[in-house]
Design a protein around this motif. Sequence first.
Motif, PDB file in Angstrom:
ATOM      1  N   ARG A  99      -1.363  10.709  28.596  1.00  0.00           N
ATOM      2  CA  ARG A  99      -2.795  10.465  28.818  1.00  0.00           C
ATOM      3  C   ARG A  99      -3.609  11.729  28.542  1.00  0.00           C
ATOM      4  O   ARG A  99      -4.732  11.657  28.028  1.00  0.00           O
ATOM      5  CB  ARG A  99      -3.043   9.974  30.247  1.00  0.00           C
ATOM      6  CG  ARG A  99      -2.305   8.719  30.643  1.00  0.00           C
ATOM      7  CD  ARG A  99      -2.470   7.603  29.629  1.00  0.00           C
ATOM      8  NE  ARG A  99      -3.838   7.129  29.552  1.00  0.00           N
ATOM      9  CZ  ARG A  99      -4.268   6.215  28.709  1.00  0.00           C
ATOM     10  NH1 ARG A  99      -3.410   5.673  27.840  1.00  0.00           N
ATOM     11  NH2 ARG A  99      -5.530   5.829  28.695  1.00  0.00           N
TER      12      ARG A  99
ATOM     13  N   ARG B  86      -6.475  12.055  25.597  1.00  0.00           N
ATOM     14  CA  ARG B  86      -7.851  12.508  25.813  1.00  0.00           C
ATOM     15  C   ARG B  86      -8.220  13.634  24.848  1.00  0.00           C
ATOM     16  O   ARG B  86      -9.369  13.752  24.427  1.00  0.00           O
ATOM     17  CB  ARG B  86      -8.034  12.990  27.258  1.00  0.00           C
ATOM     18  CG  ARG B  86      -8.081  11.869  28.280  1.00  0.00           C
ATOM     19  CD  ARG B  86      -8.646  12.360  29.600  1.00  0.00           C
ATOM     20  NE  ARG B  86      -7.841  13.422  30.179  1.00  0.00           N
ATOM     21  CZ  ARG B  86      -6.827  13.223  31.020  1.00  0.00           C
ATOM     22  NH1 ARG B  86      -6.496  11.978  31.361  1.00  0.00           N
ATOM     23  NH2 ARG B  86      -6.166  14.235  31.516  1.00  0.00           N
TER      24      ARG B  86
ATOM     25  N   ALA C 116       1.637   7.843  23.105  1.00  0.00           N
ATOM     26  CA  ALA C 116       1.035   7.217  24.281  1.00  0.00           C
ATOM     27  C   ALA C 116       1.550   5.788  24.450  1.00  0.00           C
ATOM     28  O   ALA C 116       1.764   5.312  25.572  1.00  0.00           O
ATOM     29  CB  ALA C 116      -0.485   7.220  24.151  1.00  0.00           C
TER      30      ALA C 116
END
Length: 288
Positions: free
Chosen positions: A39, A43, A55
């Motif tokens: 995560r 980002r 991911a």
Amino acid sequence: MRQELLSLPKTLAEDVARNLVMVAKLLDEDPEKAYAYSRVALRLASRVAAVREAAGFAAYGFGKYSEALAEFRAARRMTGSAELWPVMADCERGMGRPEKALAMAGEPEVQRLDKAGQVEMRLVAAGARRDMGQADAAVVTLQSPELASNAVHPWTARLRYAYADALLEVGREEDAREWFAKALEADQGGTTDASDRLAELDGVEFTDALADEYEDEAADAAEDAEDEEDEAPTAAAADAAATEPTEPVQPTEPVEAAEPVQPVAVDPVVPTFSDKDEDSEPGADADK
């Protein structure tokens, strides 16, 4: 992946790379932490296909199939590659849609897969059949030239294992045992528990000696603790008795002095004489 990261500023690329390394390292041993690192990378660089793919695998390993499917689709749009098709189909299974997974097994994308990808797609399709209660169809789905081959590839053990498991589900125990043994022969990396399944079929039970020893030590410790608890009130009572002041002994009432014993008057003894003595006169013996 490295080529894709080179499109990022150097400092950013290094940060993303560190997070991706942690994802790869923790994916099997700690899926939750791997997911957390993914995560962070997402980002930082959501427009990098390798990041979206990582991911997706992190979410897949953590059981978040809907999220994983979204990431795999994004990565596929960016690259145009079909290599993620089998795992995307397996996400459909995870979401409770085996019919969708089975439909994907018949799509043209499967023909674009390499041999490993096609075997993986076959495994997913067989799993979807079993999800739908079609165990016999699952057995047929796994029957293929790759299964019959004696050559050993990275996917051989898993294919043989899946076939053995499917055979066992339809009641073909002897055949299942044979294929579990073949899976074990090909499983050089220990990717399956074929040895345990064989032992189970043979009725063999393994005993962990260390586990038994630890259980005995734990039982002894628990018994000692119980003994200490039983002795604690007695010891406390003894300590309390030792520290509690004792009451002074009250003196007894003085004993009244006994009255002196009065002497008893005794009459003097008066000698008596027999008749013979009475007849004799005084002084007769003296004369003799």
